[in-house]
Write a protein that holds these residues in place. Structure first.
Motif, PDB file in Angstrom:
ATOM      1  N   GLU A 148       0.823  -1.203   0.000  1.00  0.00           N
ATOM      2  CA  GLU A 148       0.000   0.000   0.000  1.00  0.00           C
ATOM      3  C   GLU A 148       0.860   1.257   0.000  1.00  0.00           C
ATOM      4  O   GLU A 148       0.596   2.212  -0.752  1.00  0.00           O
ATOM      5  CB  GLU A 148      -0.923   0.000   1.211  1.00  0.00           C
ATOM      6  CG  GLU A 148      -1.793   1.247   1.303  1.00  0.00           C
ATOM      7  CD  GLU A 148      -2.652   1.284   2.550  1.00  0.00           C
ATOM      8  OE1 GLU A 148      -3.397   2.277   2.712  1.00  0.00           O
ATOM      9  OE2 GLU A 148      -2.576   0.353   3.363  1.00  0.00           O
ATOM     10  N   GLU A 199       1.401  10.324  -3.978  1.00  0.00           N
ATOM     11  CA  GLU A 199       0.732  10.692  -2.738  1.00  0.00           C
ATOM     12  C   GLU A 199       1.759  10.832  -1.607  1.00  0.00           C
ATOM     13  O   GLU A 199       2.869  10.322  -1.680  1.00  0.00           O
ATOM     14  CB  GLU A 199      -0.307   9.628  -2.357  1.00  0.00           C
ATOM     15  CG  GLU A 199      -1.360   9.385  -3.417  1.00  0.00           C
ATOM     16  CD  GLU A 199      -2.313  10.557  -3.576  1.00  0.00           C
ATOM     17  OE1 GLU A 199      -2.485  11.312  -2.592  1.00  0.00           O
ATOM     18  OE2 GLU A 199      -2.883  10.719  -4.675  1.00  0.00           O
ATOM     19  N   SER A 232      -2.198  11.394   2.327  1.00  0.00           N
ATOM     20  CA  SER A 232      -3.279  10.429   2.094  1.00  0.00           C
ATOM     21  C   SER A 232      -3.305   9.345   3.152  1.00  0.00           C
ATOM     22  O   SER A 232      -4.270   8.571   3.229  1.00  0.00           O
ATOM     23  CB  SER A 232      -3.107   9.784   0.714  1.00  0.00           C
ATOM     24  OG  SER A 232      -3.110  10.763  -0.296  1.00  0.00           O
ATOM     25  N   ALA A 233      -2.251   9.236   3.919  1.00  0.00           N
ATOM     26  CA  ALA A 233      -2.165   8.292   5.037  1.00  0.00           C
ATOM     27  C   ALA A 233      -1.237   8.906   6.074  1.00  0.00           C
ATOM     28  O   ALA A 233      -0.449   9.797   5.763  1.00  0.00           O
ATOM     29  CB  ALA A 233      -1.650   6.939   4.562  1.00  0.00           C
ATOM     30  N   ARG A 281      -5.936   6.102   7.892  1.00  0.00           N
ATOM     31  CA  ARG A 281      -6.319   6.418   6.522  1.00  0.00           C
ATOM     32  C   ARG A 281      -7.776   6.893   6.483  1.00  0.00           C
ATOM     33  O   ARG A 281      -8.485   6.845   7.481  1.00  0.00           O
ATOM     34  CB  ARG A 281      -6.194   5.197   5.609  1.00  0.00           C
ATOM     35  CG  ARG A 281      -5.070   4.239   5.888  1.00  0.00           C
ATOM     36  CD  ARG A 281      -5.369   2.905   5.218  1.00  0.00           C
ATOM     37  NE  ARG A 281      -4.372   1.875   5.355  1.00  0.00           N
ATOM     38  CZ  ARG A 281      -4.242   1.075   6.396  1.00  0.00           C
ATOM     39  NH1 ARG A 281      -4.995   1.240   7.463  1.00  0.00           N
ATOM     40  NH2 ARG A 281      -3.348   0.105   6.393  1.00  0.00           N
ATOM     41  N   GLY A 282      -8.214   7.267   5.297  1.00  0.00           N
ATOM     42  CA  GLY A 282      -9.626   7.495   5.032  1.00  0.00           C
ATOM     43  C   GLY A 282     -10.294   8.535   5.898  1.00  0.00           C
ATOM     44  O   GLY A 282      -9.722   9.561   6.271  1.00  0.00           O
ATOM     45  N   ALA A 283     -11.562   8.247   6.264  1.00  0.00           N
ATOM     46  CA  ALA A 283     -12.372   9.207   7.010  1.00  0.00           C
ATOM     47  C   ALA A 283     -11.773   9.513   8.375  1.00  0.00           C
ATOM     48  O   ALA A 283     -11.871  10.643   8.864  1.00  0.00           O
ATOM     49  CB  ALA A 283     -13.790   8.661   7.158  1.00  0.00           C
ATOM     50  N   GLU A 300      -9.241  12.230   7.801  1.00  0.00           N
ATOM     51  CA  GLU A 300      -9.812  13.527   7.435  1.00  0.00           C
ATOM     52  C   GLU A 300     -10.451  14.215   8.635  1.00  0.00           C
ATOM     53  O   GLU A 300     -10.331  15.433   8.810  1.00  0.00           O
ATOM     54  CB  GLU A 300     -10.843  13.346   6.315  1.00  0.00           C
ATOM     55  CG  GLU A 300     -10.251  12.841   5.010  1.00  0.00           C
ATOM     56  CD  GLU A 300      -9.101  13.699   4.514  1.00  0.00           C
ATOM     57  OE1 GLU A 300      -9.170  14.941   4.675  1.00  0.00           O
ATOM     58  OE2 GLU A 300      -8.128  13.132   3.987  1.00  0.00           O
ATOM     59  N   ARG A 301     -11.144  13.443   9.486  1.00  0.00           N
ATOM     60  CA  ARG A 301     -11.813  14.048  10.650  1.00  0.00           C
ATOM     61  C   ARG A 301     -10.820  14.602  11.663  1.00  0.00           C
ATOM     62  O   ARG A 301     -11.136  15.514  12.427  1.00  0.00           O
ATOM     63  CB  ARG A 301     -12.702  13.000  11.330  1.00  0.00           C
ATOM     64  CG  ARG A 301     -13.987  12.693  10.587  1.00  0.00           C
ATOM     65  CD  ARG A 301     -14.951  11.946  11.487  1.00  0.00           C
ATOM     66  NE  ARG A 301     -14.402  10.669  11.928  1.00  0.00           N
ATOM     67  CZ  ARG A 301     -14.565   9.507  11.304  1.00  0.00           C
ATOM     68  NH1 ARG A 301     -15.294   9.474  10.177  1.00  0.00           N
ATOM     69  NH2 ARG A 301     -14.045   8.391  11.768  1.00  0.00           N
ATOM     70  N   THR A 314     -10.695   8.055  18.181  1.00  0.00           N
ATOM     71  CA  THR A 314     -10.868   7.675  16.778  1.00  0.00           C
ATOM     72  C   THR A 314     -10.736   6.168  16.627  1.00  0.00           C
ATOM     73  O   THR A 314      -9.753   5.566  17.063  1.00  0.00           O
ATOM     74  CB  THR A 314      -9.811   8.385  15.905  1.00  0.00           C
ATOM     75  OG1 THR A 314      -9.965   9.796  16.068  1.00  0.00           O
ATOM     76  CG2 THR A 314      -9.960   8.004  14.448  1.00  0.00           C
TER      77      THR A 314
END
Length: 529
Positions: free
Chosen positions: A100, A109, A154-155, A176-178, A181-182, A207
Motif C-alpha cells: 500500500e 501521494e 493520504s495516510a 487512513r480514510g475518514a 480527514e476528521r 478515533t
C-alpha cells in the motif's frame, strides 16, 4: 559514480539565475514572500519521489535532492515528506501495508509521520497521545503537531502510547480514510522558514481504527521510528548541502563581479580567505553526507552513530558557510533575496527530524563504548566500498539498522596512514572520555568526536579515491580546528588552495562537491544582488 541522473535533472530544471524560470532563485523568493507551495518545482522534480522506492541508491537520492533543493529547498518536503513513515512501514509493516505504501508513493501521494507533541517536544517518552484496544481494533486519542504533509497526506503513521513503560510503551498505527480527514486541524503557528512547506496538526478523539492499522509488533513503535529516523537524518543533509551551495554560489557571483579599490573582490586576500574557508567547510559537509548515504547500504548497523554525526557536522558547518559568505556580501546578505531565503531555510533544517540537543545526546550515549574500542589495522571491504564512490553499492538493507553500533566505529578505528594528526587527536579524545566521571556532562566530547569522525571520513575518501589528490587537505585542517573548539579562518596555502578550488568550480559552472556535476547555469550572467 558521476551521478548522471542528478546532472540531467539540474539541466532539465534550467538556469536558476533566470528571473523567468519557475525553478529559479527569483521564483523561490516570490514563493517565500507568499508562503506558497512549490507546485511547479515539485512537479518538475517528481523524480525525487522514486528515491523512496526499492532500487534507488541513497547517495544518488542525496544528489537528486541537492540539485533540486538548491533552487528552493522546500521542494524536499514537497516530494519526500513520506520518507519517515514509508521507512517505518518497510521496516516493520506486513506485506499488504508495504504494498500500500509503495502504491501511494508511486502515485505521487504523501504519507505523514506523527510523532511530536507540542507539550513535550524532544521528550518523546512523555508523549501522551494514546492507542487503546477497541472492538475489534483500536481507538486513538490525543494530539500531534507540526506534521509534515499534514494538510495533504493520504495516510498518516502515528506513534502513540499503548501501555507499559519506557521506549516499549509505544506502538505505531497507519491511519487512513475518514478517520484521517476528521482528525486534521490547523497548527497555531508555523515555522519562519521553508514557508511554503506543508505542516499540519491532528486531533484524535477516541478515533476508531481497524485491527490491521497496527504497523509491526505492539510496543515496538518507537524503536521502529528511531531506526527510520536514522535514514531521515542522513537524507536531510541534502537540504543543508543545497542551501549552502546556493549561498556560496551567489557570493562567488558577487565577489567575481563586484569591484573594490579597482579590483574584483575575489582578488582581495581577506575575501579569498573567507570564501576559501567557506568552501572547505562545504566540501567537508559534502564528504560526510555522501559517505553517510553510501554507508546506509554498506554499514547500516553503524547508522545510529553515523547519521547523528552527519547531522551535527552538516548543520554546524553549513551555517558557517552562510556566516562567512554574509561577511563578504555585507548589507546585501540581509536584504530580501535568494541568499537570505536560503539562509533561513538552512537554519530550519537544524531542527527537522531530530533537534540539535537530542541529536548530540544520541552520540553521547555511545561515547564510552567508542572510547573503549581499540584501533583496527585494516578497513573492511564494506568500508572500502563506502569510500570508493565510483563502486556500485549493495541493496539497501533496512532490516540491518540498529539502535546502537555497540561501540564499533570503523571510520575512526581503521584510519589510513595519510595524516597522523587525526589519529593523534582521536587518541587524546579516547583518553579524555575514559577520564569522565560517572554522570559528567559529555556534550563537548560528543561534538569533538563528530568533527574528528568527519576528518577521518576525508582521509578515507582521499585514500580510496586517489584522484582527489590533496583537495580535501584544507577541509581536514578546518575540521581539526573545529574539533578543538576553534573557529579560525584558513590561512596561507590551505586558504588559497580552497579558494582556487571554489573559483575553478564556480567559473566552470559545477557543483561544489567531490562529485562536481555540471550545472544548468554554466557561465551565465551572475547574480549581483
Amino acid at each position: 559514480m558521476t551521478y548522471e541522473r542528478a546532472a540531467d535533472l539540474d539541466r532539465a530544471l534550467g538556469d536558476p539565475r533566470d528571473p523567468a524560470n519557475p525553478c529559479g532563485f527569483e521564483a523561490m523568493v516570490r514563493r517565500d514572500a507568499e508562503a506558497a507551495y512549490p507546485h511547479a518545482l515539485a512537479a518538475r522534480a517528481a523524480l525525487l519521489r522514486t528515491g523512496l522506492l526499492p532500487g534507488t541508491a541513497m547517495d544518488e537520492l542525496l544528489m537528486l535532492v541537492r540539485v533540486a533543493g538548491r533552487r528552493d529547498v522546500t521542494v524536499m518536503p514537497a516530494t519526500l515528506y513520506s520518507v519517515t513513515a514509508a521507512t517505518c512501514v518497510l521496516l516493520a509493516g506486513d506485506e499488504r501495508q508495504r504494498e500500500e505504501v509503495l502504491r501511494l508513493i508511486e502515485a505521487g501521494e504523501q504519507i505523514g509521520f506523527a510523532l511530536s507533541e507540542a507539550e513535550h517536544g524532544a521528550d518523546l517518552l512523555a508523549n501522551q497521545c494514546r492507542l487503546e484496544r477497541g472492538e475489534p481494533g483500536f481507538r486513538l486519542h490525543g494530539r500531534k503537531w507540526l506534521v509534515g504533509a499534514g494538510r495533504r497526506c493520504s495516510a498518516l503513521l502515528v506513534v502513540a502510547r499503548s501501555g507499559g513503560r519506557g521506549p516499549s510503551a509505544f506502538s505505531a498505527v497507519l491511519v487512513r480514510g475518514a478517520a484521517l480527514e476528521r482528525a486534521r486541524v490547523p497548527v497555531p503557528a508555523l515555522p519562519s522558514a521553508m514557508r511554503g512547506a506543508d505542516f499540519g496538526g491532528f486531533a484524535f478523539d477516541h478515533t476508531e481504527l481497524p485491527a490491521d492499522a497496527l504497523v509491526g509488533e505492539p510496543s515496538r513503535g518507537l524503536e521502529v521510528a528511531m531506526k527510520a529516523m536514522q535514514v531521515v537524518r542522513t537524507t536531510s543533509t541534502a537540504a543543508n548541502l543545497a542551501c549552502a551551495d546556493t549561498g556560496l554560489r551567489l557570493t562567488m557571483d558577487f565577489a567575481a563581479a563586484h569591484h573594490f579599490g579597482g579590483r574584483p573582490l575575489l582578488e582581495h586576500g581577506h575575501v579569498r580567505r573567507e570564501l576559501g574557508t567557506a568552501f572547505a567547510a562545504l566540501l567537508a559537509c559534502d564528504v560526510v553526507a555522501i559517505t553517510a548515504a553510501r554507508a546506509l547500504h554498506t554499514l547500516p548497523g553503524a547508522q545510529s552513530l553515523w547519521a547523528s554525526v552527519a547531522k551535527k557536522v552538516l548543520t554546524e558547518l553549513s551555517e558557517e558557510v552562510f556566516t562567512r559568505c554574509a561577511d563578504v556580501l555585507g548589507t546585501r546578505a540581509v536584504l530580501d533575496g535568494p541568499f537570505s531565503v536560503a539562509r533561513r531555510d538552512n537554519q530550519l533544517v537544524r531542527f527537522i527530524d531530530t533537534g540539535p540537543v537530542a541529536n548530540l545526546r544520541l552520540v553521547c550515549m555511545q561515547l564510552r563504548q567508542l572510547a573503549a574500542a581499540e584501533p583496527e589495522a585494516q578497513p573492511s571491504t564494506e568500508l572500502a566500498t563506502t569510500y570508493t564512490i565510483d563502486r556500485p553499492l549493495p541493496t539497501l538493507r533496512l532490516a540491518d539498522l540498529a539502535l546502537s553500533n555497540r561501540g564499533r566505529d570503523e571510520v575512526t578505528a581503521a584510519l589510513p596512514a595519510i595524516d597522523s594528526r587525526v589519529a593523534a587527536e582521536l587518541k587524546l579524545w579516547r583518553q579524555d572520555v575514559r577520564a569522565l566521571a560517572p554522570g559528567e556532562d559529555c556534550q563537548d566530547l560528543a561534538e569533538r568526536f563528530c568533527f574528528l569522525h568527519a576528518a577521518a571520513s576525508c582521509l578515507h575518501l582521499t585514500w580510496f579515491t586517489p584522484a582527489l589528490g590533496e583537495s580535501l587537505a584544507p577541509s581536514v585542517d578546518l575540521l581539526l580546528d573545529r574539533a578543538a573548539g576553534g573557529a579560525r579562518r584558513l590561512s596561507g596555502a590551505a586558504a588559497e588552495s580552497a579558494a582556487s578550488q571554489a573559483e575553478g568550480l564556480h567559473v566552470r559552472g559545477h557543483l561544489f562537491s567531490v562529485a562536481p556535476l555540471p550545472l544548468a547555469e554554466g557561465s551565465s550572467t551572475p547574480w549581483l544582488g
